[in-house]
Scaffold this active site. Sequence first.
Site, PDB file in Angstrom:
ATOM      1  N   ARG A  21       0.830  -1.219   0.000  1.00 21.43           N
ATOM      2  CA  ARG A  21       0.000   0.000   0.000  1.00 21.43           C
ATOM      3  C   ARG A  21       0.860   1.263   0.000  1.00 21.43           C
ATOM      4  O   ARG A  21       0.543   2.222  -0.687  1.00 21.43           O
ATOM      5  CB  ARG A  21      -0.948   0.003   1.205  1.00 21.43           C
ATOM      6  N   ASN A  39      -6.174  -2.972   1.926  1.00 23.22           N
ATOM      7  CA  ASN A  39      -6.069  -4.395   2.230  1.00 23.22           C
ATOM      8  C   ASN A  39      -7.469  -4.966   2.368  1.00 23.22           C
ATOM      9  O   ASN A  39      -8.350  -4.339   2.961  1.00 23.22           O
ATOM     10  CB  ASN A  39      -5.325  -4.631   3.546  1.00 23.22           C
TER      11      ASN A  39
END
Length: 92
Positions: A21, A39
């Site tokens: 990320r 996520n």
Amino acid sequence: MDEMVRYHFFFTGRVQSVGFRYKASYLAKEYGLTGFVKNEYDGSVSLEIQGLDEKITELVECLKRDRVIRIYSMSKEKIDLVEGEKDFKIKF
């Protein structure tokens, strides 16, 4: 000439707890892209990203070449643009 597009990606593999990320966010900001990365509960990562098609392709290629991230599968779907979106976010 490249056009503005928006895609929704799903990535599976070793994509959580490896900086996916944060790397996606860094690259998106470098390439002037907007959207978000998140996520998922099943261990995958979703990425919704908007900008020039060429820059989105570059971002995905950088993620694929990362030494820690291991993408086993990826799906990509073109979706509608989000008008007025100004930044890229990491969603938790």
